[in-house]
Design a protein around this motif. Structure first.
Motif, PDB file in Angstrom:
ATOM      1  N   VAL A  31       0.869  -1.173   0.000  1.00 10.05           N
ATOM      2  CA  VAL A  31       0.000   0.000   0.000  1.00 10.05           C
ATOM      3  C   VAL A  31       0.902   1.217   0.000  1.00 10.05           C
ATOM      4  O   VAL A  31       1.689   1.407   0.926  1.00 10.05           O
ATOM      5  N   GLY A  32       0.816   2.026  -1.055  1.00 11.46           N
ATOM      6  CA  GLY A  32       1.643   3.225  -1.100  1.00 11.46           C
ATOM      7  C   GLY A  32       0.818   4.443  -0.761  1.00 11.46           C
ATOM      8  O   GLY A  32       0.911   5.011   0.322  1.00 11.46           O
ATOM      9  N   CYS A  33      -0.035   4.821  -1.679  1.00 12.16           N
ATOM     10  CA  CYS A  33      -0.741   6.102  -1.575  1.00 12.16           C
ATOM     11  C   CYS A  33      -2.161   5.954  -1.053  1.00 12.16           C
ATOM     12  O   CYS A  33      -2.732   6.897  -0.516  1.00 12.16           O
ATOM     13  N   GLU A  34      -2.746   4.799  -1.230  1.00  9.17           N
ATOM     14  CA  GLU A  34      -4.163   4.554  -0.919  1.00  9.17           C
ATOM     15  C   GLU A  34      -5.102   5.434  -1.728  1.00  9.17           C
ATOM     16  O   GLU A  34      -6.277   5.541  -1.418  1.00  9.17           O
ATOM     17  N   SER A  54      -5.173   5.550  -5.353  1.00  6.99           N
ATOM     18  CA  SER A  54      -5.277   5.097  -6.753  1.00  6.99           C
ATOM     19  C   SER A  54      -4.214   5.664  -7.677  1.00  6.99           C
ATOM     20  O   SER A  54      -4.348   5.599  -8.885  1.00  6.99           O
ATOM     21  N   ILE A  55      -3.171   6.233  -7.122  1.00 12.03           N
ATOM     22  CA  ILE A  55      -2.180   6.905  -7.952  1.00 12.03           C
ATOM     23  C   ILE A  55      -0.912   6.063  -8.157  1.00 12.03           C
ATOM     24  O   ILE A  55      -0.402   5.969  -9.264  1.00 12.03           O
ATOM     25  N   CYS A  56      -0.362   5.445  -7.085  1.00 15.23           N
ATOM     26  CA  CYS A  56       1.023   4.968  -7.138  1.00 15.23           C
ATOM     27  C   CYS A  56       1.196   3.591  -7.762  1.00 15.23           C
ATOM     28  O   CYS A  56       2.281   3.239  -8.209  1.00 15.23           O
ATOM     29  N   GLY A  57       0.152   2.766  -7.744  1.00 17.56           N
ATOM     30  CA  GLY A  57       0.238   1.447  -8.376  1.00 17.56           C
ATOM     31  C   GLY A  57       0.947   0.380  -7.556  1.00 17.56           C
ATOM     32  O   GLY A  57       1.065  -0.759  -8.000  1.00 17.56           O
ATOM     33  N   ALA A  58       1.411   0.706  -6.318  1.00 14.62           N
ATOM     34  CA  ALA A  58       2.109  -0.294  -5.503  1.00 14.62           C
ATOM     35  C   ALA A  58       1.203  -1.485  -5.181  1.00 14.62           C
ATOM     36  O   ALA A  58       1.675  -2.581  -4.924  1.00 14.62           O
ATOM     37  N   CYS A  59      -0.104  -1.262  -5.211  1.00 13.87           N
ATOM     38  CA  CYS A  59      -1.075  -2.286  -4.815  1.00 13.87           C
ATOM     39  C   CYS A  59      -1.576  -3.097  -6.009  1.00 13.87           C
ATOM     40  O   CYS A  59      -2.553  -3.839  -5.875  1.00 13.87           O
ATOM     41  N   LYS A 100      -5.658  -1.756  -9.540  1.00 10.81           N
ATOM     42  CA  LYS A 100      -5.158  -1.240  -8.268  1.00 10.81           C
ATOM     43  C   LYS A 100      -6.082  -1.729  -7.155  1.00 10.81           C
ATOM     44  O   LYS A 100      -7.244  -1.328  -7.085  1.00 10.81           O
ATOM     45  N   CYS A 132      -6.307  -1.128  -4.156  1.00 10.69           N
ATOM     46  CA  CYS A 132      -6.802  -0.154  -3.173  1.00 10.69           C
ATOM     47  C   CYS A 132      -8.036   0.559  -3.702  1.00 10.69           C
ATOM     48  O   CYS A 132      -8.628   1.375  -3.014  1.00 10.69           O
TER      49      CYS A 132
END
Ligand SMILES: Cc1cc2nc3c(=O)[nH]c(=O)nc-3n(C[C@H](O)[C@H](O)[C@H](O)COP(=O)(O)OP(=O)(O)OC[C@H]3O[C@@H](n4cnc5c(N)ncnc54)[C@H](O)[C@@H]3O)c2cc1C
Ligand code: FES
Ligand code: FES
Lengths: 156, 284
Positions: free
Chosen positions: A39-42, A44-49, A59, A61
């Motif tokens: 979980v990066g940004c929560e 919908s922006i960073c794509g870590a999820c 995504k 999240c």
């Protein structure tokens, strides 16, 4: 009110009960203990999820666990087969596609979709495909090279 | 970033969704969730019930019938972006789709959800206006068709009535020349300015008629009728296009925000309108 769901994650069926507002990423990490998905940004922006749901990079999240009821989910934990790294994982290893590694699970899941849809992507196409994944470390160049490596390896 | 509590119902058919919606007037339809869920996380929206239409199979298609292209409301941005039928028959749609958000957003977000949401910086509304789309809405009382011109009412407000679901988008095939150009916000990807141009041309490089849809600039997407009038019957040369494009913000209240002041947006709108028309004209 909690609802019964069943999601197949990396080939295993997980029945469970969730509040409808539980995000899929929290279900994967906190309930199923699959903490490879980050979980990066929560927001919908960073794509870590990023995970694959029925073959589509999404995504996690920005999706509720109840929406995934009856679906097949693939997370980073499910990529390596029989102890062999997936070509994209190997590419990130060989080309130095990570530094801190925070963005890496999402980058890898998105990259599998890129080469799945386009076995021979140009650098520009790789960058377009990765627009929804942010990396604060690498400057992206090595990530692009990792995807190029993976595309060659996968179609070899 | 946890939304307020809500109940969740998955509709397996359109009738089921319409019944649930008729019985629960504060319920919200959940399509791709890529506008609704972010808003719910911020608690800008706290619907008591979500009716998920994501699994209704017969809302997701791209077909041709009676000289029209028909697109189901649940068709994703990616399905449109990658449709060979649309690349041939209505290239504005795949081009527009390719500009939306990122690959993951395009995999999940739907054209119906975007139109129904009517975000002032969303891309589909501009395309729907330029293509003179017809939007088919259903409720328990039956079906009606709404012209794109009448659909976008105000900020985040459409002509859909309570109890109505957007079912289908219809576009007449007419062999026009089309283009979508956009300046995305560098962080969010949404349009600072997005311009959809749809030109009918005759053999001698003259524009018979034009439809120009603009997004990102005002409280809702709109048609730049000043530009359309200036283009109709005009030669498609650089000077004529540049002069026409200057009319893009005639009689329009322009948004200003931290990223782009109203003056800067007005300037950008003219530049991007010129580029959209030039690009469309080059694609005869
Ligand atoms: C990171 C990110 C970047 C994005 N970038 C862009 C961009 O560059 N350009 C752009 O245009 N959009 C962008 N979006 C928004 C995205 O395109 C959404 O998918 C779209 O706006 C909404 O579609 P949805 O299917 O996700 O709808 P949902 O979020 O499920 O629904 C949106 C609203 O419409 C209603 N609704 C949905 N479907 C229907 C229907 N069939 N009938 C009646 N009402 C309905 C819902 O009740 C809700 O109020 C972005 C989103 C994210 C998260
Ligand atoms: S945590 Fe999902 S996009 Fe950043
Ligand atoms: S390797 Fe650190 S964020 Fe990408």
């Amino acid at each position: 009110m909690k609802q019964a769901i069943s999601i197949n994650v990396n080939g295993v069926d997980y029945p469970g009960e969730v509040e409808p507002r539980m995000l899929l990423v929290h279900y994967l990490r906190d309930v199923l203990g699959l903490t490879g998905t980050h979980v990066g940004c929560e927001t919908s922006i960073c794509g870590a999820c990023t995970i694959l749901i029925d073959g589509q990079a999404v995504k996690s999240c920005t999706m509720f666990a109840v929406q995934a009821d009856g679906s097949n989910v693939t997370t980073i934990e499910g990529l390596a087969a029989n102890g062999n790294l997936h070509p994209v994982q190997e590419g990130f290893w060989e080309c130095h596609g990570l530094q801190c590694g925070y963005c890496t699970p999402g980058m890898i899941m998105t990259s599998t979709q890129i080469i799945d849809r386009n076995p021979d992507p140009s650098r520009e196409e790789i960058r377009h495909g990765l627009e929804g994944n942010l990396c604060r470390c690498t400057g992206y160049q090595h990530i692009v090279e990792a995807v190029e490596y993976a595309a060659k390896k996968a179609s070899a | 970033m946890i939304p307020a509590q809500f109940d969740y119902a998955r509709a397996n058919t359109l009738d089921e969704a319409l019944n649930l919606l008729a019985q629960n007037e504060d319920a919200k339809i959940l399509a791709g969730g890529h506008s609704l869920i972010p808003a719910m996380k911020l608690r800008l929206m706290q619907p008591p019930l979500l009716i998920d239409i994501g699994r209704i199979k017969d809302l997701s298609y791209i077909d041709e019938a009676d000289g029209q292209i028909r697109i189901g409301a649940m068709t994703t941005h990616y399905q449109i972006e990658s449709s060979d039928l649309l690349k041939r028959m209505c290239p504005l749609l795949p081009e527009c789709a390719s500009h939306i958000g990122d690959m993951q957003v395009r995999n999940k977000g739907t054209i119906g959800g975007s139109l129904a949401h009517s975000d002032p910086a969303a891309d589909w509304p501009a395309a729907a206006l330029a293509l003179n789309a017809e939007l088919v809405a259903v409720s328990k009382d039956g079906e009606r068709t709404i012209k794109a011109d009448d659909f976008f009412v105000d900020l985040l407000t459409t002509a859909l009535n309570p109890g109505e679901i957007l079912r289908e988008i219809r576009i007449n095939k007419n062999g026009s020349s089309q283009a979508y150009v956009k300046m995305p916000h560098p962080a969010s990807g949404f349009a600072i300015v997005g311009v959809a141009a749809n030109l009918i041309m005759n053999g001698s490089n003259e524009c018979t008629s034009a439809r120009i849809g603009i997004t990102g600039v005002a409280a809702k997407a709109y048609r730049a009728t000043g530009v359309e009038n200036a283009m109709a019957g005009s030669q498609l040369n650089e000077a004529a296009i540049a002069t026409a494009a200057k009319h893009v913000s005639d009689n329009t209240d322009i948004n200003g925000d931290l990223f782009a002041s109203a003056d800067y947006r007005r300037h950008l709108a003219a530049v991007y309108t010129r580029r959209a028309i030039q690009t469309a004209a080059s694609r005869v």
